[in-house]
Design an enzyme around this catalytic site. Structure first.
Site, PDB file in Angstrom:
ATOM      1  N   THR A  18      64.196  41.656  70.002  1.00  0.00           N
ATOM      2  CA  THR A  18      63.472  42.526  69.123  1.00  0.00           C
ATOM      3  C   THR A  18      62.565  43.425  69.407  1.00  0.00           C
ATOM      4  OG1 THR A  18      63.299  40.406  67.657  1.00  0.00           O
ATOM      5  CG2 THR A  18      61.962  41.993  67.006  1.00  0.00           C
ATOM      6  N   ASP A  62      70.907  40.654  71.784  1.00  0.00           N
ATOM      7  CA  ASP A  62      70.028  39.802  71.211  1.00  0.00           C
ATOM      8  C   ASP A  62      70.239  38.290  71.687  1.00  0.00           C
ATOM      9  OD1 ASP A  62      69.260  38.828  67.740  1.00  0.00           O
ATOM     10  OD2 ASP A  62      69.470  37.275  69.233  1.00  0.00           O
ATOM     11  N   SER A  63      68.803  37.810  72.135  1.00  0.00           N
ATOM     12  CA  SER A  63      68.922  36.858  73.245  1.00  0.00           C
ATOM     13  C   SER A  63      69.663  35.573  72.944  1.00  0.00           C
ATOM     14  CB  SER A  63      67.510  36.318  73.650  1.00  0.00           C
ATOM     15  OG  SER A  63      66.878  35.753  72.931  1.00  0.00           O
ATOM     16  N   THR A  94      63.023  36.293  72.386  1.00  0.00           N
ATOM     17  CA  THR A  94      62.400  35.309  72.181  1.00  0.00           C
ATOM     18  C   THR A  94      63.020  34.004  71.905  1.00  0.00           C
ATOM     19  OG1 THR A  94      61.660  35.511  69.874  1.00  0.00           O
ATOM     20  CG2 THR A  94      60.052  36.439  71.565  1.00  0.00           C
ATOM     21  N   ASP A  95      64.068  34.063  71.491  1.00  0.00           N
ATOM     22  CA  ASP A  95      64.827  33.053  71.048  1.00  0.00           C
ATOM     23  C   ASP A  95      65.144  31.887  72.056  1.00  0.00           C
ATOM     24  OD1 ASP A  95      64.886  33.535  68.389  1.00  0.00           O
ATOM     25  OD2 ASP A  95      66.624  34.493  68.087  1.00  0.00           O
ATOM     26  N   THR A 171      57.913  26.668  75.577  1.00  0.00           N
ATOM     27  CA  THR A 171      58.814  26.597  74.452  1.00  0.00           C
ATOM     28  C   THR A 171      58.584  27.257  73.241  1.00  0.00           C
ATOM     29  OG1 THR A 171      60.122  24.720  73.247  1.00  0.00           O
ATOM     30  CG2 THR A 171      57.866  24.509  73.422  1.00  0.00           C
ATOM     31  N   THR A 281      61.921  13.696  75.876  1.00  0.00           N
ATOM     32  CA  THR A 281      61.411  13.458  74.327  1.00  0.00           C
ATOM     33  C   THR A 281      61.483  14.448  73.551  1.00  0.00           C
ATOM     34  OG1 THR A 281      59.507  12.460  73.241  1.00  0.00           O
ATOM     35  CG2 THR A 281      58.994  13.970  75.202  1.00  0.00           C
ATOM     36  N   GLN A 282      61.609  13.848  72.161  1.00  0.00           N
ATOM     37  CA  GLN A 282      61.615  15.123  70.997  1.00  0.00           C
ATOM     38  C   GLN A 282      60.383  15.605  70.657  1.00  0.00           C
ATOM     39  OE1 GLN A 282      63.588  13.334  67.667  1.00  0.00           O
ATOM     40  NE2 GLN A 282      65.472  12.654  68.957  1.00  0.00           N
TER      41      GLN A 282
HETATM   42  N1  ASP Z   1      66.773  37.181  67.971  1.00  0.00           N
HETATM   43  C1  ASP Z   1      65.969  37.914  68.722  1.00  0.00           C
HETATM   44  C2  ASP Z   1      66.065  37.503  70.218  1.00  0.00           C
HETATM   45  O1  ASP Z   1      65.954  36.383  70.598  1.00  0.00           O
HETATM   46  C3  ASP Z   1      64.585  37.343  68.423  1.00  0.00           C
HETATM   47  C4  ASP Z   1      63.227  37.933  69.601  1.00  0.00           C
HETATM   48  O2  ASP Z   1      63.475  38.838  70.206  1.00  0.00           O
HETATM   49  O3  ASP Z   1      62.149  37.672  68.826  1.00  0.00           O
HETATM   50  O4  ASP Z   1      66.670  38.724  70.724  1.00  0.00           O
END
Ligand code: ASP
Length: 346
Positions: A18, A62-63, A94-95, A171, A281-282
């Site tokens: 993003t 996009d990750s 971030t994903d 996480t 663990t969850q």
């Molecule tokens: N979908 C985006 C990614 O992981 C989300 C982000 O970067 O915040 O590339």
């Protein structure tokens, strides 16, 4: 070894995410744009009194599309450029950032320089972006040195929303707020306010060994999340799958799962055939302890390995690396129980 340049130098690696996205007028979807536009959006970078070079991956992604090939390319790039820079900043979506930071921490052994992942929740071109602060502070952290000239943070870490986390402890916990990441079982390595305050007690010390980069990964791992109502068929499908060498089993609380004989029979059968089953663990915080409840004890007796307080992301990266290095599952199981890069508490 080449002599160290007097001024710090940073390699900024752009993979996508993003932070560098813009709305495509054709379909209003966010898509990655050119790196030079990121630099234009952050003139602050020119105020640093050190060299910042950049490397852009092609294609930018996009990750959610991250594959092990990107991790191998990142590890090779760091190996190639290791002597030329004091630190590395990786712009990443971030994903899957916690997955990438986790696996890189295992791929890079003997790391004596910072490798800082960052990104943003809002694109860098948007007025309220969190990307500028994240990027500028990440660069500062990647260049930070102690009085003796050694790197302040010789670790793979994630910087986000004023906090620096160990990469293999972080996480993604919030998809909407600027504080996207948490690290419930490990305190932040640093907090950025007016100054950046480093938590020296939490930062791993560099042991002086040379960098060793592992690029072989064995990705034959699946993740089975236990839930009420899970069937014998689904459990059997995961644990009997000949295509997987290891299964991360996400269990309840302190490592508990179903106590019904059909379930324990499938688990015992899989362990008996040599399958690696790692109990994670969850819960967001806390750890697996298979000695507390009968339901946990049965798993332990069957040969399930305790992931202790490891995250699922770190468990996946650790398994990919250990299995890529060791052909025998016995060694992998033994090392899963050891703390290799600060991913589990001692
Ligand atoms: N979908 C985006 C990614 O992981 C989300 C982000 O970067 O915040 O590339």
């Amino acid at each position: 070894m080449k002599p160290m340049p007097e001024k710090s130098s940073i390699l900024l690696i752009y993979t996508g995410g993003t932070i560098g996205m813009k709305e495509d007028p054709a379909d209003q979807a966010l898509k990655p744009f050119d790196f030079s536009q990121i630099l234009e959006e952050v003139p602050e970078l020119q105020k640093f009194a050190f060299k910042i070079d950049s490397f852009t991956f092609d294609p930018l992604i996009d990750s959610s599309d991250v594959e092990p090939g990107l991790w191998q390319a990142l590890a090779k790039l760091i190996r190639r450029k290791y002597d030329d820079y004091d630190g590395f900043v990786i712009l990443h979506g971030t994903d899957t950032m916690a997955y990438s930071a986790s696996v890189l921490s295992f791929m890079l052994r003997g790391l004596g320089k910072p490798v800082i992942f960052t990104g943003s929740q809002l694109p860098i071109g948007s007025p309220r972006t969190d990307g500028k602060e994240n990027l500028v502070s990440s660069i500062e952290i990647a260049s930070a040195k102690d009085a003796d000239g050694s790197a302040t943070v010789p670790e793979v870490a994630i910087f986000f929303n004023s906090r620096l986390f160990r990469g293999n402890r972080a996480t993604k916990a919030d998809s909407s707020s600027f504080g996207a990441f948490t690290s419930p079982n490990c305190p932040p390595l640093a907090e950025a306010g007016i100054n950046i305050r480093y938590n020296k007690a939490a930062i791993r010390q560099y042991d002086g060994s040379p960098l060793e980069v592992q690029t072989e990964l064995d990705t034959r791992v699946t993740i089975l999340k236990i839930h009420p109502g899970i069937t014998r068929e689904t459990t059997g499908y995961f644990l009997r799958d000949p295509g997987s060498r290891a299964v991360i089993m996400e269990t309840y609380g302190s490592g508990n799962a179903i106590s019904k004989p059909w379930f324990t029979d499938i688990v015992s059968e899989a362990c008996g055939k040599g399958k690696i089953i790692l109990n994670v663990t969850q819960c967001q915080a806390g750890e697996v302890d298979m000695n507390i409840y009968a339901t946990g004890k049965t798993l332990k007796a069957a040969g399930v390995i305790s992931g202790r307080d490891i995250t699922t992301e770190a468990a996946l990266g650790k398994l990919f690396c250990l299995m890529g290095k060791f052909p025998d599952n016995k060694t992998v199981k033994e090392l899963l129980e050891s703390n290799l890069r600060g991913e589990i508490s001692e």
